[in-house]
Design an enzyme around this catalytic site. Structure first.
Site, PDB file in Angstrom:
ATOM      1  N   ASP A  10      49.618  -9.991 -19.874  1.00 24.42           N
ATOM      2  CA  ASP A  10      48.558  -8.750 -19.950  1.00 24.42           C
ATOM      3  C   ASP A  10      48.521  -8.326 -21.308  1.00 24.42           C
ATOM      4  OD1 ASP A  10      46.644  -8.287 -18.226  1.00 24.42           O
ATOM      5  OD2 ASP A  10      48.172  -7.133 -16.737  1.00 24.42           O
ATOM      6  N   GLN A  65      50.428  -4.970 -11.474  1.00 26.42           N
ATOM      7  CA  GLN A  65      48.986  -4.569 -11.243  1.00 26.42           C
ATOM      8  C   GLN A  65      49.109  -2.951 -11.435  1.00 26.42           C
ATOM      9  OE1 GLN A  65      46.081  -6.249 -10.690  1.00 26.42           O
ATOM     10  NE2 GLN A  65      45.125  -4.376 -10.955  1.00 26.42           N
ATOM     11  N   LYS A  77      41.476 -12.356  -9.300  1.00 31.50           N
ATOM     12  CA  LYS A  77      42.331 -12.852 -10.182  1.00 31.50           C
ATOM     13  C   LYS A  77      42.791 -14.294  -9.491  1.00 31.50           C
ATOM     14  CE  LYS A  77      43.503  -8.748 -12.695  1.00 31.50           C
ATOM     15  NZ  LYS A  77      44.419  -7.651 -12.760  1.00 31.50           N
TER      16      LYS A  77
END
Ligand code: NAD
Length: 281
Positions: free
Chosen positions: A116, A93, A49
């Protein structure tokens, strides 16, 4: 023989567009990534990422917290990042260590920075077809269908898998685009009865080569979300028996090189969008 939906190539094109957008509109996207603990796979995902961000012109800041971080400490950090005006996107995460409640953590992320799409506010907005940040993998699936001019409206779309990050948001996205959606999952009896009806079949199960040619009809469009490591090797395969299903499908995504790269690309798109919205507010 099926035409390949090339996620790698499409990703490259979209990332180029995003890079231009950041430059032209003088955006200052900045992503904060929070990782708690030492999960090795997470570290690799973060590295990928970070590279994608770098290529596009998105600033990237990592917050690495120790395994024994308390819930209060994690929430304090998220609240601090929410308030920080330089940070336009926050990514927590997963997985988190077991003693931490990921639902509460996602709820705490400012919906405007929730790139997200895991905050329940964004999930609810998607549900009512309102503007929302949406989970990146299902977004990537829709983008692939659109870019290859696959008609969705009025088609029978069969989704295999109902997870919160892939299956469920995808069902909603397809419904919002007027597909007739059939949802199947681990308790579905006679899966083949449903897969055979699919004009568009999306598999997000996590079982190697589970979907075979005899389970689909001629001309089906197949999107394979599955990522499965072949035991004892480094080879990755999807949920779909690619060789077998390709003979009947009109379009198919490969694994690797299909949905995988599109997931990160859609994350980049969400980060750029969040930066745009923060500039206009
Ligand atoms: P998950 O384990 O949370 O969900 C799997 C789903 O599959 C469940 O809803 C379950 O009911 C269903 N399922 C299991 N066995 C089944 C069966 N025999 N028949 C029908 N349905 C069945 O997984 P997830 O997070 O949704 O991920 C699914 C797969 O997609 C995994 O292989 C994962 O690695 C992959 N994935 C890929 C990307 C990407 O970027 N390409 C992103 C996320 C997940």
């Amino acid at each position: 023989m099926a035409e390949i939906i090339d996620g790698k190539m499409l990703s490259k094109k979209i990332r180029e567009q995003l890079k231009n957008e950041v430059e032209k509109e003088n955006l200052h996207p900045k992503l904060a990534v929070v990782l708690v603990g030492n999960d090795e796979a997470s570290k690799i995902y973060i590295k990928n990422k970070s590279k994608a961000c770098n290529d596009i012109g998105i600033a990237f800041e990592e917050y690495l917290l120790p395994e024994d971080t308390s819930m209060d400490e994690l929430l304090d950090l998220i609240k601090k990042l929410n308030k920080n005006e330089e940070i336009t996107g926050i990514l927590l995460q997963s997985p988190l260590p077991k003693h931490l409640d990921i639902k509460i953590a996602f709820e705490t992320i400012d919906p405007k920075k929730d790139v997200d799409g895991f905050n329940p506010i964004n999930i609810g907005r998607l549900e009512i077809n309102d503007k929302a940040f949406v989970s990146c993998t299902p977004m990537g699936v829709i983008k692939m269908l659109e870019e290859y001019n696959v008609e969705i409206e009025g088609k029978t779309a069969v989704v295999i898998g109902r997870s919160n990050i892939v299956g469920k948001p995808l069902i909603q996205l397809l419904l919002n685009k007027n597909a007739t959606v059939i949802v199947t999952h681990s308790k579905t009896k006679d899966l083949e009865k449903y897969t055979k009806q699919a004009d568009i079949l999306v598999s997000a199960i996590g079982k190697p080569k589970y979907i075979t040619g005899k389970m689909v009809k001629e001309g089906v469009v197949v999107i394979d979300v599955g990522i499965n490591r072949v035991e004892g090797s480094k080879v990755i395969v999807g949920d779909v028996d690619y060789k077998d299903v390709s003979k009947k499908a009109s379009y198919i995504t490969p694994v690797p090189g299909g949905v995988g790269p599109m997931t990160i690309t859609m994350l980049m798109a969400n980060i750029v969008e969040a930066a745009k919205q923060s500039k206009n507010n």
